[in-house]
Design a protein around this motif. Sequence first.
Motif, PDB file in Angstrom:
ATOM      1  N   HIS A 183       0.704  -1.267   0.110  1.00 40.59           N
ATOM      2  CA  HIS A 183       0.036  -0.094   0.039  1.00 40.59           C
ATOM      3  C   HIS A 183       0.866   1.268   0.093  1.00 40.59           C
ATOM      4  O   HIS A 183       0.705   2.167  -0.548  1.00 40.59           O
ATOM      5  N   ILE A 184       1.836   1.244   0.925  1.00 38.65           N
ATOM      6  CA  ILE A 184       2.767   2.371   0.804  1.00 38.65           C
ATOM      7  C   ILE A 184       3.593   2.720  -0.397  1.00 38.65           C
ATOM      8  O   ILE A 184       3.454   3.811  -0.940  1.00 38.65           O
ATOM      9  N   TYR A 185       3.958   1.407  -1.176  1.00 37.06           N
ATOM     10  CA  TYR A 185       4.532   1.842  -2.537  1.00 37.06           C
ATOM     11  C   TYR A 185       3.627   2.218  -3.483  1.00 37.06           C
ATOM     12  O   TYR A 185       3.935   3.027  -4.355  1.00 37.06           O
ATOM     13  N   LYS A 186       2.315   1.732  -3.244  1.00 38.21           N
ATOM     14  CA  LYS A 186       1.088   2.251  -4.179  1.00 38.21           C
ATOM     15  C   LYS A 186       0.824   3.633  -4.176  1.00 38.21           C
ATOM     16  O   LYS A 186       0.857   4.350  -5.219  1.00 38.21           O
ATOM     17  N   VAL A 187       0.602   4.130  -2.669  1.00 37.63           N
ATOM     18  CA  VAL A 187       0.416   5.744  -2.755  1.00 37.63           C
ATOM     19  C   VAL A 187       1.627   6.512  -2.911  1.00 37.63           C
ATOM     20  O   VAL A 187       1.569   7.749  -2.728  1.00 37.63           O
ATOM     21  N   LEU A 229       8.840   6.056   2.695  1.00 34.08           N
ATOM     22  CA  LEU A 229       9.695   5.075   1.838  1.00 34.08           C
ATOM     23  C   LEU A 229      10.833   5.419   2.040  1.00 34.08           C
ATOM     24  O   LEU A 229      11.902   4.455   1.639  1.00 34.08           O
ATOM     25  N   ARG A 230      11.759   6.519   2.553  1.00 29.62           N
ATOM     26  CA  ARG A 230      12.940   6.720   2.507  1.00 29.62           C
ATOM     27  C   ARG A 230      13.646   5.786   3.551  1.00 29.62           C
ATOM     28  O   ARG A 230      14.712   5.439   3.162  1.00 29.62           O
ATOM     29  N   ILE A 231      12.770   5.405   4.855  1.00 24.11           N
ATOM     30  CA  ILE A 231      13.523   4.686   5.608  1.00 24.11           C
ATOM     31  C   ILE A 231      13.004   3.109   5.331  1.00 24.11           C
ATOM     32  O   ILE A 231      13.832   2.199   5.767  1.00 24.11           O
ATOM     33  N   ILE A 232      11.991   2.860   4.674  1.00 23.53           N
ATOM     34  CA  ILE A 232      11.667   1.232   4.160  1.00 23.53           C
ATOM     35  C   ILE A 232      12.655   0.968   3.549  1.00 23.53           C
ATOM     36  O   ILE A 232      13.008  -0.165   3.634  1.00 23.53           O
ATOM     37  N   GLU A 233      13.081   1.732   2.399  1.00 25.30           N
ATOM     38  CA  GLU A 233      14.071   1.289   1.475  1.00 25.30           C
ATOM     39  C   GLU A 233      15.622   1.226   1.877  1.00 25.30           C
ATOM     40  O   GLU A 233      16.459   0.759   1.143  1.00 25.30           O
ATOM     41  N   ILE A 234      15.709   1.742   3.476  1.00 28.13           N
ATOM     42  CA  ILE A 234      17.153   1.250   3.692  1.00 28.13           C
ATOM     43  C   ILE A 234      17.398  -0.053   3.916  1.00 28.13           C
ATOM     44  O   ILE A 234      18.564  -0.627   3.890  1.00 28.13           O
ATOM     45  N   LEU A 235      16.472  -1.107   4.252  1.00 25.77           N
ATOM     46  CA  LEU A 235      16.444  -2.400   4.686  1.00 25.77           C
ATOM     47  C   LEU A 235      16.543  -3.242   3.244  1.00 25.77           C
ATOM     48  O   LEU A 235      15.637  -2.964   2.339  1.00 25.77           O
ATOM     49  N   PRO A 236      17.470  -4.458   3.162  1.00 23.79           N
ATOM     50  CA  PRO A 236      17.410  -4.826   1.731  1.00 23.79           C
ATOM     51  C   PRO A 236      16.214  -5.648   1.581  1.00 23.79           C
ATOM     52  O   PRO A 236      15.656  -5.777   0.519  1.00 23.79           O
ATOM     53  N   ASN A 237      15.570  -6.316   2.736  1.00 17.98           N
ATOM     54  CA  ASN A 237      14.199  -7.050   2.602  1.00 17.98           C
ATOM     55  C   ASN A 237      13.295  -6.211   3.737  1.00 17.98           C
ATOM     56  O   ASN A 237      13.084  -6.822   4.573  1.00 17.98           O
TER      57      ASN A 237
END
Length: 570
Positions: free
Chosen positions: A41-45, A51-59
């Motif tokens: 949902h976050i990626y969609k909106v 998103l900045r800190i979500i993408e810090i982690l590889p998975n």
Amino acid sequence: MDYIINQRQVILNFSERFCKNEIEVLNSACFKDVWGKFLDHIYKVEKQDVLRIIEILPNPKKDYIILFKLLLEFELNEISKLSKHFKLILEHTDILYELIENFYDYWRRIERYGLVYSKSRMSGVENASFTVIMNQFTNVILSTYRTICHKVLGEAFSIYRSLPSGVNAGLMISKHNWMGKESKYAFLSKAAVLEQVLIRPPFITYSSKNKRTGTYPEAFTDPIPSISNHFKAEEFYCYAARVGSALAYVYFHRDFLALGLTLCNLFEFVPLYKCLNQKPDLLYIFGADYQGESYFYHDKEDDIYLGVAPRSSSVDYFGYMKKMLLTLYNVKMIDNGNLPLHGACVSLTLKNGTTKNVVIIGDSGAGKSESLEALSEYAGEQISSQLTVFDDMGTFKLIDGEVIAYGTEIGAFVRLDDMASGYAYREMDRAIFMNPDKINSRLVIPVATYNQIMKGYKVDMVLYANNFEDAPLQLKKFEHLNEALDTFIQGARFAKGTTQEVGLVESFFANPFGPVQREEQTRKLLDIYFSRLFENKVFIGELYTKLGLSGHQQDGPRGAAEQLYKILES
């Protein structure tokens, strides 16, 4: 299966798995599934800040759950030493806190249901109290959220809000084999039957549709042989209800769980021990696997009035659940010589001790409920008691020469757009809200007990709700039988958008749910009942609610209520 999840709801089987503490919550497959859907949902909106800190982690779908577990046990500086990725995230605790809050809100927006099997002997919940189980789950979810937030913030909250974060509703379920093994209805035997229900208000649901279309035609070929071949009983729940004097079993697909549970506020629930081995008078299968429209059939061999609706988003609205049950009941009543009414009935006791039972007849949006609500507000303390006998559908029966009114539902399906400001807030603690921010938003609320609606009330006044004429005097008495019958049979109203109809429309006796399907029988009953009303000198008239006229949505019912009260008082 310990849980089922889709885009709108999650159903947790507490008899298979019950999370007793925070770490069990984070280890559960359901938590991982919900977290994954939240990230999608976050990626969609494209919410850029988180998103900045979500993408810090590889998975992120896997690694964030590891981080949450660490936050339960360790301090931030200790976690930072374990991974450079964790260190980068914990340098932005404000954004991490926002991410957690967004996830918490996402979880609470999902419709959440907890199941417990009666007398379960499985590895999850066994002998604990049903309500205690639901409270424990709420507490463990709150504790998980608060513990992680406290750690991220570095301090405890100063203000605690106990938001509804567990389940919206809890269900204790069992099995009910009311039919024999050789019965054509035996395919229903494996469906779960509701024994107890716990609802946590405010209960707010959203459906694919926000209005109903059409009526229900009668079929003359038994649908059971074709439906039973594709019926997946494990995907259905059964709600046993009293619809008027009839016993009804409503089997609904789990995709429509919110609609099925809303029946709790509208029809008297019948616990399993009160209907064991009893054949129903009415049977409704909502969400069957077939292509086509909803319809009903009278199984004369078993004397069951049977309704079926397809598993389709086209019927994803409570009106389809409610109106079929009313159609089945009304057809049964007509076949038994009783007259079903689409209207509202209230029993009023004035301050002077006089009791009057008033019936207002009209199709959807005519202003029945609105006028009675306005009467309550206008008369205020001059009415010592006001009992709603029925809000939408009732029945006339002839007993010892008198016309007696009975209710069909214990609740009301109220259109909020036309109610006085603040009505919804007064009823928040026990109402079920449907599409509250949409056009034709509704709430379903209990208004009477079953014993009250089935007591029987001698009719003192019968009015037709006219919402389309701008009459200066908003209440008119009919002096002649034929004049009254013409108006009531014509069933004219200005459509308010509660169905697919628009403009000035007509429906036979303002009731497309039974009388339309049994018109010839109903005409004979109308002659009998209205002749008796005139013979007994019952006040029969027309109430001009003006609800269909622009700008009169509030003052129309209020003016009608004033006129009505003057007649009652005199």
